[in-house]
Design a protein around this motif. Structure first.
Motif, mmCIF file in Angstrom:
data_model
loop_
_atom_site.group_PDB
_atom_site.id
_atom_site.type_symbol
_atom_site.label_atom_id
_atom_site.label_comp_id
_atom_site.label_asym_id
_atom_site.label_seq_id
_atom_site.Cartn_x
_atom_site.Cartn_y
_atom_site.Cartn_z
ATOM 1 N N MET A 50 0.779 -1.130 0.045
ATOM 2 C CA MET A 50 0.011 -0.033 -0.178
ATOM 3 C C MET A 50 0.844 1.313 -0.122
ATOM 4 O O MET A 50 1.846 1.251 0.484
ATOM 5 N N ILE A 51 0.310 2.385 -0.364
ATOM 6 C CA ILE A 51 0.961 3.599 -0.381
ATOM 7 C C ILE A 51 -0.077 4.678 0.533
ATOM 8 O O ILE A 51 -1.113 4.529 0.242
ATOM 9 N N THR A 52 0.570 4.994 1.831
ATOM 10 C CA THR A 52 -0.151 5.833 2.338
ATOM 11 C C THR A 52 0.223 7.087 2.284
ATOM 12 O O THR A 52 1.304 7.578 2.021
ATOM 13 N N VAL A 53 -0.922 7.765 1.794
ATOM 14 C CA VAL A 53 -0.658 9.327 1.251
ATOM 15 C C VAL A 53 -1.202 10.287 2.390
ATOM 16 O O VAL A 53 -2.557 10.349 2.603
ATOM 17 N N VAL A 54 -0.462 11.102 3.059
ATOM 18 C CA VAL A 54 -0.781 11.820 4.087
ATOM 19 C C VAL A 54 -0.639 13.281 3.766
ATOM 20 O O VAL A 54 0.216 14.019 3.189
ATOM 21 N N GLY A 55 -1.932 13.974 3.948
ATOM 22 C CA GLY A 55 -1.788 15.450 3.679
ATOM 23 C C GLY A 55 -1.525 16.286 4.855
ATOM 24 O O GLY A 55 -1.728 15.967 6.218
ATOM 25 N N THR A 56 -0.529 17.200 4.509
ATOM 26 C CA THR A 56 -0.052 17.845 5.572
ATOM 27 C C THR A 56 0.302 19.349 4.988
ATOM 28 O O THR A 56 -0.367 19.683 4.013
ATOM 29 N N GLY A 57 0.839 20.138 5.772
ATOM 30 C CA GLY A 57 1.280 21.387 5.284
ATOM 31 C C GLY A 57 0.358 22.754 5.388
ATOM 32 O O GLY A 57 0.705 23.923 5.267
ATOM 33 N N THR A 58 -0.655 22.403 6.259
ATOM 34 C CA THR A 58 -1.638 23.582 6.654
ATOM 35 C C THR A 58 -1.842 23.459 8.495
ATOM 36 O O THR A 58 -2.685 23.636 8.914
ATOM 37 N N ALA A 97 8.619 15.888 9.200
ATOM 38 C CA ALA A 97 8.182 14.827 9.809
ATOM 39 C C ALA A 97 9.062 14.040 10.598
ATOM 40 O O ALA A 97 10.344 14.175 10.194
ATOM 41 N N ALA A 98 8.684 13.092 11.543
ATOM 42 C CA ALA A 98 9.643 12.340 11.972
ATOM 43 C C ALA A 98 9.641 10.932 11.550
ATOM 44 O O ALA A 98 9.055 10.055 11.677
ATOM 45 N N LEU A 99 10.805 10.967 10.474
ATOM 46 C CA LEU A 99 10.767 9.759 9.525
ATOM 47 C C LEU A 99 11.393 8.512 10.162
ATOM 48 O O LEU A 99 12.075 8.751 11.336
ATOM 49 N N VAL A 124 2.311 15.277 11.018
ATOM 50 C CA VAL A 124 1.822 13.812 10.461
ATOM 51 C C VAL A 124 2.100 12.807 11.377
ATOM 52 O O VAL A 124 3.070 12.859 12.461
ATOM 53 N N ALA A 125 0.845 12.213 11.699
ATOM 54 C CA ALA A 125 1.176 11.097 12.690
ATOM 55 C C ALA A 125 1.907 10.255 12.734
ATOM 56 O O ALA A 125 2.512 9.866 11.669
ATOM 57 N N ALA A 126 2.653 9.717 13.822
ATOM 58 C CA ALA A 126 3.523 8.797 13.863
ATOM 59 C C ALA A 126 3.210 7.553 13.465
ATOM 60 O O ALA A 126 3.776 6.755 12.633
#
Length: 415
Positions: A1-9, A34-36, A13-15
């Protein structure tokens, strides 16, 4: 799967969304914030093709991938590209707040009646024409299509509009939301942090209750009766002629239409009701006032320009379609000038048989395919004794020229 996370506003990003990811793809600022996971490969999103190829290699190895994107990635975002390449069933999309929603929230306005148009990597003229035609528009910007360029295009034609420039949304200490005139926007260097530009007619910014979001529903009817317009001595394009003219003009949102020799502005108003931006050219001062009154009566924006064609046309932006009514002895020169500028079509209404060959030559001489009809109609008219007769209207020639498909690109842009 590809998890696509909307951020920037503003939303972190949830851990949990990043846990276990072997590849994380995103913009430089998204990756930095983000905490990669330790050991995960990072790909800064620039050119799409290499990033998509890298994603495919990880999917082939069944290793989890996370893509970080701005706002709502399903709204003019990367979800479309990923779904086309890998299939929607392989995406786990976690949307954030879109920049459009955030910008309207910052100024306290609803946006279910806003029209959203993207100028990112696209021709700016579509966004400009939507801003000319609609009272509440959100423009997603990009290089060469930012507040300055939008403001410069609108300053000459839409002085009543206000631009709201939203930059660095969700970034504490850097976020800016500024109201400026189009002229002021054109005079500034806005840098690279702009998220979205709102173009507002603030007298109509609240709008009314809506059932359908975005563009308002199209008109329930067109080719309106002449009685729907203020006109002088029946000098108005009759509704039968207007119906076919509208069919050949094809006005739509994002288009710019000229109505040359506009008279009462009936064609201009009808094109505006169908969503196009419209400039009406009229040589008489009282005609200009009638055009403005008719536009106001029908709740549409029509730019009325006082002047004689073809001279005054040189100051106007290139149109997609042109309607020419009247013109007198200058008609062939007017049609030629319009055809040289029109991206798609020119439609001409004329009553004099003697001028038909010259108009045809003007259209074909500028590379258009030309066709036309003689319209003769008879309307039902009452007679004493509760009976009806047929009342003939004056015959009108309608000619139209269409730019051949070979001279336009896939976006309909004239070459």
């Amino acid at each position: 799967m590809i998890t696509v996370v909307g951020t920037g506003t503003g939303a972190p990003v949830a851990a949990e969304a990043l846990a276990g990811a072997r590849l994380v793809v995103g913009g430089r600022r998204h990756l930095a914030a983000a905490a990669l996971p330790e050991g995960a490969e990072r790909v800064v999103l620039g050119a799409l093709a290499p990033a998509l190829d890298t994603i495919e290699r990880y999917l082939d190895k069944r290793e989890p991938v996370v893509v970080l994107a701005s706002g709502d990635p399903g709204f003019f975002g990367i979800v479309r590209v990923l779904a086309e390449r890998f299939g929607a069933d392989r995406l786990d999309v976690r949307p954030g707040v879109s920049s459009v929603a955030a910008a309207f929230a910052r100024i306290g306005l609803p946006w279910d009646d806003a029209v959203v148009v993207s100028a990112h990597g696209r021709d700016l003229r579509t966004a400009v024409n939507v801003c000319r035609a609609r009272p509440k528009v959100a423009v997603l910007t990009g290089p060469g299509a930012g507040p300055a360029e939008l403001g410069a295009a609108l300053a000459r034609t839409s002085g009543g509009r206000v631009l709201v420039v939203a930059s660095a949304l969700g970034d504490p200490g850097h976020e800016r939301v500024e109201r400026v005139s189009p002229a002021a926007a054109a005079a500034r260097d806005w840098g690279t942090g702009v998220n979205v530009v709102l173009c507002l007619d603030e007298t109509r910014a609240l709008g009314g209750v809506r059932t359908v979001a975005g563009l308002p529903p199209g008109p329930a009817g067109w080719a309106l009766d002449e009685a729907e317009f203020t006109h002088r001595d029946s000098m108005i394009t009759k509704f039968e002629v207007r119906a076919l003219a509208l069919a050949r003009l094809g006005p739509r949102p994002g288009d710019l239409v000229w109505d040359v020799g506009a008279g009462s502005g009936s064609v201009a108003v009808e094109c505006a009701r169908l969503g196009a931006a419209v400039t009406a050219v009229e040589k008489t001062r009282d005609g200009v006032e009638r055009i403005r009154a008719n536009a106001a009566a029908h709740g549409v924006d029509v730019r009325a320009v006082h002047g004689a064609a073809p001279t005054v046309l040189s100051d106007l932006d290139d149109p997609d379609a042109v309607f020419v009514g009247g013109g007198g002895r200058e008609l062939p020169a007017i049609v030629t000038a319009c055809a040289r500028r029109a991206r798609r079509t020119v439609v001409v209404a004329l009553a004099a048989l003697d001028r038909v060959p010259a108009v045809r030559e003007a259209l074909t001489g500028t590379g258009f395919d030309c066709d036309g009809v003689l319209l003769q109609s008879s309307r039902l008219a009452p007679l004493p004794g509760d009976v009806t007769r047929l009342a003939a209207t004056n015959p009108v020639f309608l000619l139209w020229g269409v730019r051949p498909p070979a001279s336009t690109d896939s976006e309909g842009v004239a070459q």
